[in-house]
Design a protein around this motif. Structure first.
Motif, PDB file in Angstrom:
ATOM      1  N   GLN A 229      -0.776  -0.485  -7.277  1.00 54.79           N
ATOM      2  CA  GLN A 229      -1.838   0.400  -6.794  1.00 54.79           C
ATOM      3  C   GLN A 229      -1.671   0.793  -5.327  1.00 54.79           C
ATOM      4  O   GLN A 229      -2.533   0.497  -4.495  1.00 54.79           O
ATOM      5  CB  GLN A 229      -3.203  -0.257  -7.002  1.00 54.79           C
ATOM      6  CG  GLN A 229      -3.468  -0.549  -8.453  1.00 54.79           C
ATOM      7  CD  GLN A 229      -4.846  -1.096  -8.672  1.00 54.79           C
ATOM      8  OE1 GLN A 229      -5.214  -2.084  -8.059  1.00 54.79           O
ATOM      9  NE2 GLN A 229      -5.613  -0.459  -9.542  1.00 54.79           N
ATOM     10  N   PRO A 230      -0.594   1.466  -5.000  1.00 50.55           N
ATOM     11  CA  PRO A 230      -0.416   1.921  -3.620  1.00 50.55           C
ATOM     12  C   PRO A 230      -1.316   3.128  -3.378  1.00 50.55           C
ATOM     13  O   PRO A 230      -1.903   3.648  -4.335  1.00 50.55           O
ATOM     14  CB  PRO A 230       1.050   2.329  -3.581  1.00 50.55           C
ATOM     15  CG  PRO A 230       1.357   2.760  -4.975  1.00 50.55           C
ATOM     16  CD  PRO A 230       0.494   1.934  -5.883  1.00 50.55           C
TER      17      PRO A 230
ATOM     18  N   LYS B 266      -0.330  13.391  -7.826  1.00 52.52           N
ATOM     19  CA  LYS B 266      -0.876  13.674  -6.493  1.00 52.52           C
ATOM     20  C   LYS B 266      -2.400  13.720  -6.491  1.00 52.52           C
ATOM     21  O   LYS B 266      -3.025  13.703  -5.441  1.00 52.52           O
ATOM     22  CB  LYS B 266      -0.271  14.950  -5.931  1.00 52.52           C
ATOM     23  CG  LYS B 266      -0.850  16.216  -6.477  1.00 52.52           C
ATOM     24  CD  LYS B 266      -0.290  17.377  -5.686  1.00 52.52           C
ATOM     25  CE  LYS B 266      -0.900  18.666  -6.185  1.00 52.52           C
ATOM     26  NZ  LYS B 266      -0.302  19.845  -5.594  1.00 52.52           N
ATOM     27  N   ALA B 267      -2.989  13.774  -7.683  1.00 50.46           N
ATOM     28  CA  ALA B 267      -4.442  13.697  -7.750  1.00 50.46           C
ATOM     29  C   ALA B 267      -4.928  12.359  -7.189  1.00 50.46           C
ATOM     30  O   ALA B 267      -6.010  12.270  -6.616  1.00 50.46           O
ATOM     31  CB  ALA B 267      -4.905  13.853  -9.186  1.00 50.46           C
ATOM     32  N   ASP B 268      -4.120  11.331  -7.354  1.00 47.35           N
ATOM     33  CA  ASP B 268      -4.545   9.995  -6.945  1.00 47.35           C
ATOM     34  C   ASP B 268      -3.783   9.446  -5.751  1.00 47.35           C
ATOM     35  O   ASP B 268      -4.166   8.436  -5.175  1.00 47.35           O
ATOM     36  CB  ASP B 268      -4.366   9.015  -8.109  1.00 47.35           C
ATOM     37  CG  ASP B 268      -5.164   9.443  -9.317  1.00 47.35           C
ATOM     38  OD1 ASP B 268      -6.262   9.982  -9.115  1.00 47.35           O
ATOM     39  OD2 ASP B 268      -4.677   9.259 -10.448  1.00 47.35           O
TER      40      ASP B 268
ATOM     41  N   SER C  48      -0.047   1.561 -16.086  1.00 42.35           N
ATOM     42  CA  SER C  48       1.016   2.057 -15.213  1.00 42.35           C
ATOM     43  C   SER C  48       2.019   2.880 -16.003  1.00 42.35           C
ATOM     44  O   SER C  48       2.468   3.932 -15.544  1.00 42.35           O
ATOM     45  CB  SER C  48       1.743   0.890 -14.533  1.00 42.35           C
ATOM     46  OG  SER C  48       0.826   0.012 -13.963  1.00 42.35           O
TER      47      SER C  48
ATOM     48  N   LEU D 192       3.534   2.048  -9.281  1.00 43.66           N
ATOM     49  CA  LEU D 192       2.111   2.313  -9.488  1.00 43.66           C
ATOM     50  C   LEU D 192       1.344   1.033  -9.789  1.00 43.66           C
ATOM     51  O   LEU D 192       0.159   0.928  -9.494  1.00 43.66           O
ATOM     52  CB  LEU D 192       1.915   3.301 -10.649  1.00 43.66           C
ATOM     53  CG  LEU D 192       2.518   4.692 -10.471  1.00 43.66           C
ATOM     54  CD1 LEU D 192       2.239   5.539 -11.703  1.00 43.66           C
ATOM     55  CD2 LEU D 192       1.959   5.351  -9.233  1.00 43.66           C
ATOM     56  N   ALA D 193       2.046   0.056 -10.366  1.00 46.13           N
ATOM     57  CA  ALA D 193       1.376  -1.156 -10.816  1.00 46.13           C
ATOM     58  C   ALA D 193       0.747  -1.947  -9.674  1.00 46.13           C
ATOM     59  O   ALA D 193      -0.153  -2.739  -9.892  1.00 46.13           O
ATOM     60  CB  ALA D 193       2.346  -2.053 -11.590  1.00 46.13           C
TER      61      ALA D 193
ATOM     62  N   ARG E 271       0.818  -1.215   0.000  1.00 47.47           N
ATOM     63  CA  ARG E 271       0.000   0.000   0.000  1.00 47.47           C
ATOM     64  C   ARG E 271       0.849   1.260   0.000  1.00 47.47           C
ATOM     65  O   ARG E 271       0.375   2.346  -0.318  1.00 47.47           O
ATOM     66  CB  ARG E 271      -0.934  -0.028   1.210  1.00 47.47           C
ATOM     67  CG  ARG E 271      -2.035  -1.071   0.990  1.00 47.47           C
ATOM     68  CD  ARG E 271      -2.652  -1.587   2.243  1.00 47.47           C
ATOM     69  NE  ARG E 271      -3.108  -0.514   3.138  1.00 47.47           N
ATOM     70  CZ  ARG E 271      -3.817  -0.746   4.250  1.00 47.47           C
ATOM     71  NH1 ARG E 271      -4.151  -1.966   4.563  1.00 47.47           N
ATOM     72  NH2 ARG E 271      -4.180   0.226   5.018  1.00 47.47           N
ATOM     73  N   VAL E 272       2.103   1.097   0.380  1.00 48.43           N
ATOM     74  CA  VAL E 272       3.017   2.237   0.406  1.00 48.43           C
ATOM     75  C   VAL E 272       4.167   1.944  -0.551  1.00 48.43           C
ATOM     76  O   VAL E 272       5.055   1.168  -0.245  1.00 48.43           O
ATOM     77  CB  VAL E 272       3.565   2.466   1.825  1.00 48.43           C
ATOM     78  CG1 VAL E 272       4.478   3.664   1.852  1.00 48.43           C
ATOM     79  CG2 VAL E 272       2.421   2.638   2.809  1.00 48.43           C
ATOM     80  N   GLY E 273       4.115   2.529  -1.711  1.00 50.12           N
ATOM     81  CA  GLY E 273       5.157   2.259  -2.705  1.00 50.12           C
ATOM     82  C   GLY E 273       6.376   3.118  -2.462  1.00 50.12           C
ATOM     83  O   GLY E 273       6.326   4.106  -1.726  1.00 50.12           O
TER      84      GLY E 273
ATOM     85  N   SER F 128       0.476   6.192 -16.794  1.00 52.25           N
ATOM     86  CA  SER F 128       0.473   7.077 -15.628  1.00 52.25           C
ATOM     87  C   SER F 128       1.868   7.606 -15.335  1.00 52.25           C
ATOM     88  O   SER F 128       2.035   8.683 -14.789  1.00 52.25           O
ATOM     89  CB  SER F 128      -0.039   6.342 -14.389  1.00 52.25           C
ATOM     90  OG  SER F 128      -1.283   5.759 -14.659  1.00 52.25           O
TER      91      SER F 128
ATOM     92  N   ASP G 291       3.555  15.987  -9.991  1.00 49.98           N
ATOM     93  CA  ASP G 291       2.465  16.940  -9.876  1.00 49.98           C
ATOM     94  C   ASP G 291       1.148  16.316 -10.346  1.00 49.98           C
ATOM     95  O   ASP G 291       0.090  16.570  -9.787  1.00 49.98           O
ATOM     96  CB  ASP G 291       2.805  18.177 -10.709  1.00 49.98           C
ATOM     97  CG  ASP G 291       1.985  19.363 -10.266  1.00 49.98           C
ATOM     98  OD1 ASP G 291       1.886  19.561  -9.038  1.00 49.98           O
ATOM     99  OD2 ASP G 291       1.422  20.060 -11.124  1.00 49.98           O
ATOM    100  N   ARG G 292       1.246  15.501 -11.378  1.00 44.44           N
ATOM    101  CA  ARG G 292       0.049  14.874 -11.896  1.00 44.44           C
ATOM    102  C   ARG G 292      -0.440  13.746 -10.978  1.00 44.44           C
ATOM    103  O   ARG G 292      -1.617  13.531 -10.807  1.00 44.44           O
ATOM    104  CB  ARG G 292       0.364  14.314 -13.276  1.00 44.44           C
ATOM    105  CG  ARG G 292      -0.747  14.639 -14.247  1.00 44.44           C
ATOM    106  CD  ARG G 292      -0.550  13.983 -15.566  1.00 44.44           C
ATOM    107  NE  ARG G 292       0.785  14.213 -16.128  1.00 44.44           N
ATOM    108  CZ  ARG G 292       1.291  13.419 -17.062  1.00 44.44           C
ATOM    109  NH1 ARG G 292       0.634  12.353 -17.452  1.00 44.44           N
ATOM    110  NH2 ARG G 292       2.474  13.671 -17.557  1.00 44.44           N
TER     111      ARG G 292
END
Lengths: 280, 321, 260
Positions: free
Chosen positions: C174-175, C203-205, C136, C171-172, C95-97, C139, C200-201
């Protein structure tokens, strides 16, 4: 200049080995046709001698195979333990102890195979002959474990820890890191250690000379005696092969083949570790 | 700095566009990596089991070592006494002693030590200090590493042909010692090379700076500093030579030698050879197995002492710069 | 953007309470108290040796790979103490990448790098794995550059591409948090700009915590900034505040370049 001469001793030694082997093997092949050499009938001392090398190659293959079946899984998993699981302190104690095993003369292993391992195996497998291929194969494998473990461990140790961290950061367990990151990254060094181990097993002499006997039959039964190329050379020279006979020259033909086999293995090992070096 | 600010502004604009796109996409991607605590437990369990199994592999080799030592010790220790160490060989197991074999082994070392040290260190000096980096040096290095992995029995054939027959030394101590010397030469060369390589450059430069020539520098600076490393390697090479059997057997050493050698030209037997012949003959005389075990103990004690010496030297003289 | 954030009360991802950490006898972190929020970029700055890398590696317990490490205090991750016995690091790290200082792809193909995480978490479906790879890499803003050579070795990529691949790899799985330990320190300015744009992009997710030695970088990309000095958290607030109006003299000294 003086130093150049001494340095060339090693080169002269290599050339000397090749020259003596080739020269006397040549004399052998003048008398023995290749068709006989690559046959399964080996009876050097009979009235009508025959010099088929296949029984010896067969014996060598079987002892080597058994040795590798023991040494590869145990050596590799031991390397994984030392490199990935053990604490630094444990590693520092265990690794030198393991290398101690490699320092014991092979004659001692031969004695061990013949007088200890064979009798135990005979209880499990009643049909086992006192001289057989199984027991020396296993003991040879044990002897080679430190070599596989040590070389593989070196290879695994040189995998950058950053790579491991990448996998740990994704939630991998040590086992997953070992199998899916470290081993693939160190695969060239690990493979090279296997090949060198094969080379070592092929050239190993005293264990087989003592424990696998001197049967020259062409058989696939590992409970029986088989002779390896190395054991043939030892048997024949310590017996009374008079210089100049075909039997005497046959030693060099066998020796040449043995030399070629181990050389090829070494070259393969060097090729593997050079080719895949510094991928990361 | 200014450039970076401009970058930042344009990026802000760009990222706003992208973000709306990303957000849309995010809606479609479902959560596929689910944390399944049973699965994690299984993975952790597997990891623990593997660790146990792998540590057993490591211990396996050591356990075998223990069994081997115990087994040999138990069988042979009762046979070791003063007579066994100082008596001559005999067909009668109760009377047999290994004095001749001990002298034979010592004799071999009298040849091996000076020959390998001389040749090995000189070769290492040549490769590290004199040879220009080039094809010849590379060739010699490859050659040495290949030589190190030639089966010892092949060295036996070389010794038999060159020393035994060509130089007519037969199966004398001299022939055996020279054969073993060639066999362990690569070990001494490689370890000496490493020891010489480890001598820090500033020591050499200091020597050159005082006007010393190359040979003086090697003699007075490089060799003394590299000596512990060289000696450690040499001891390891000697222990290898002491235990080697195959090349000596190939030289054609007679099975039973009652006479204790008095010169380097005499026929001889050595500790490992004695073990070999006694083991082979246990079929006829079972007590020979005990003699072989007793001889193994003597051999292993000698090897153990040599190794301890090597470790002692390494630890005592290990320098740090 | 920052003004907007101030008003919103974001969800707390990490609540660090009285965290101390020792390497053997040396204390590397002293009584750290700090909250990290969802959908924000938190920059951690400070001179080298200040404990900022140690801190971020504690957040997913990677620091425990160093044998002599001891900790005390609590780190609540969504309300759960990560040092709790019931917490499995394997799950925490899912959960924490984490993205590291130097790009560290595995010596495998680009595809294999991305699917490494999903595969160890039991995903075998080839079609899904391919989909994950595409998503991934997209993203991580790498898809267009590598889509035709997914089977090539990752070490054929440039340093910047490798680092973006490492982000994609992260990201793969999904953290919901991405920890970055000086992710651009080994990269050239152009590659750095790309990564910053990406952060910057993202941080939306995601919630992103980034250790950086560059104050300009912290200023450019972060919403909040924490200043560490000698194992202590000296000051932690909105990036704008830290850079324009620091409360502590030491923060000001560092930011104006008087030391560090």
């Amino acid at each position: 200049m003086f130093f150049f001469i001494t340095a060339s001793v090693s080169v002269i030694t290599t050339m000397g080995i090749i020259f003596t082997l080739v020269a006397d093997a040549y004399k052998f092949f003048l008398e023995v046709p290749l068709s006989e050499f690559f046959s399964t009938k080996l009876s050097p001392l009979s009235a009508d001698p025959s010099f088929g090398i296949l029984p010896l190659i067969n014996g060598t293959l079987f002892t080597t195979l058994i040795a590798m079946l023991v040494a590869v899984p145990i050596g590799l998993t031991a390397a994984m333990y030392l490199s990935e699981f053990a604490t630094e302190r444990t590693r520092r104690i265990l690794k030198p102890m393991m290398e101690l095993l490699a320092g014991i003369p092979t004659i001692v292993y031969g004695f061990f195979a013949y007088s200890f391992v064979t009798p135990i195996l005979m209880k499990v497998i009643p049909s086992l002959e006192p001289k057989n291929v199984l027991s020396p194969g296993i003991v040879m494998g044990i002897m080679i474990i430190p070599m596989v473990a040590s070389l593989s461990e070196d290879a695994m140790n040189s995998v950058p820890s950053a790579m491991r961290e990448g996998a740990y950061g994704l939630g991998a367990t040590k086992l997953e890191v070992t199998f899916k990151v470290v081993v693939p990254a160190a695969i060239s060094g690990i493979m090279a250690s296997f090949v060198l181990a094969i080379s070592r097993a092929i050239g190993e002499t005293m264990i087989v000379a003592i424990a696998s006997g001197s049967s020259k039959n062409f058989t696939f039964d590992i409970t029986h005696s088989m002779q390896t190329m190395t054991a043939y050379i030892v048997e024949f020279t310590s017996g009374d092969a008079a210089s100049g006979t075909t039997g005497y020259y046959s030693l060099y033909a066998v020796g040449l083949l043995l030399f070629a086999f181990t050389m090829i293995m070494n070259l393969i090992a060097q090729h593997i570790s050079h080719k895949y070096k510094e991928e990361y | 700095m200014q450039q970076a600010e401009v970058d930042m502004q344009t990026r802000d604009m760009k990222s706003k566009e992208d973000k709306s796109m990303e957000n849309n996409k995010k809606g479609h991607v479902e959560k596929y990596v689910q944390i399944d605590s049973n699965r994690t437990k299984r993975r952790i369990l597997l990891n623990v089991l593997a660790e146990r199994l792998f540590s057993l592999s490591t211990l396996f080799a050591l356990i075998v070592l223990g069994i081997l030592l115990y087994r040999v010790g138990e069988q042979g220790i009762g046979w070791i006494n003063l007579h066994f160490l100082t008596g001559r060989l005999s067909i009668n197991p109760d009377k047999a002693g290994i004095y001749g074999a001990i002298i034979g082994t010592v004799g071999l070392m009298v040849i091996v030590i000076p020959v390998t040290l001389g040749l090995g260190v000189a070769t290492a000096i040549y490769l590290e200090e004199y040879a220009t980096k080039g094809k010849i040096q590379a060739f010699i290095k490859v050659n040495i590493s290949n030589l190190a992995s030639v089966p010892s029995v092949i060295f036996g054939l070389l010794g038999l042909t060159v020393f035994g027959r060509l130089l007519n030394l037969g199966s004398s101590i001299l022939a055996g010692g020279l054969t073993l010397s060639l066999l362990v030469l690569p070990i001494v060369v490689v370890s000496s090379q490493e020891a010489i390589k480890a001598v820090p450059g500033f020591l050499k430069e200091a020597s050159y700076g005082m006007g010393a020539d190359k040979w003086t520098t090697i003699r007075k600076v490089v060799l003394p500093v590299a000596l512990p490393g060289i000696l450690t390697g040499a001891i390891l090479a000697i222990s290898r030579a002491i235990g080697e059997t195959a090349p000596l057997v190939v030289l054609g050493i007679p099975t039973l030698i009652l006479k204790v050698p008095t010169s380097l030209m005499d026929d001889f037997t050595a500790l490992p050879i004695q073990i070999y012949y006694w083991t082979l003959d246990t079929v006829l005389t079972p007590e020979y197995a005990n003699l072989a075990a007793a001889t193994i103990i003597v051999l292993l004690v000698v090897l153990f002492l040599l190794n301890a010496l090597a470790i002692f030297i390494r630890n005592k003289y290990q320098r740090s710069y | 953007m920052n003004a907007e954030n101030e008003n919103k009360l974001r969800e707390i991802v990490y609540d660090v309470k009285g965290l101390n950490l020792w390497y053997g006898e040396d204390q590397a972190l002293k009584d750290i108290n700090m909250k990290i929020y969802q959908n924000e970029v938190t920059a951690i700055i400070g001179p080298s040796g200040c404990g900022k890398s140690t801190f971020i590696k504690t957040l997913n317990r990677m620091i425990e790979n160093i044998p002599s490490v001891r900790t005390s205090g609590e780190i609540l991750y969504h309300g759960e103490n990560i040092f709790d016995k019931a917490v499995r690091v394997e799950e925490l790290r899912t959960r924490v990448g984490m993205v590291f200082q130097k790009p560290n792809p595995f010596p495998k193909s680009i595809y294999e790098n991305v699917v490494y995480g999903p595969k160890i978490h039991g995903i075998k479906d080839k079609r899904l794995l391919m989909e994950i790879t595409e998503n991934s890499l997209k993203s991580a803003a790498l898809w267009d550059e590598v889509k035709d050579r997914l089977n090539d070795n990752a070490y054929g990529l440039s340093g910047g591409q490798q680092q973006r691949l490492c982000i994609a790899r992260c990201l793969a799985v999904q953290p919901d948090v991405i920890l970055m330990d000086e992710p651009t320190s080994a990269l050239d300015p152009i590659a750095t700009a790309k990564i910053e744009e990406l952060i910057d992009r993202l941080k939306a997710d995601y919630s992103i915590s980034i250790v950086t030695h560059s104050m300009q970088q912290a200023g450019r990309i972060s919403d909040k900034t924490a200043f560490f000095l000698m194992g202590e958290l000296i000051e932690y607030s909105d990036t704008v505040t830290i850079f324009s109006n620091p409360l502590d003299k030491r923060t000001e000294d560092y930011i104006t370049g008087r030391f560090g």
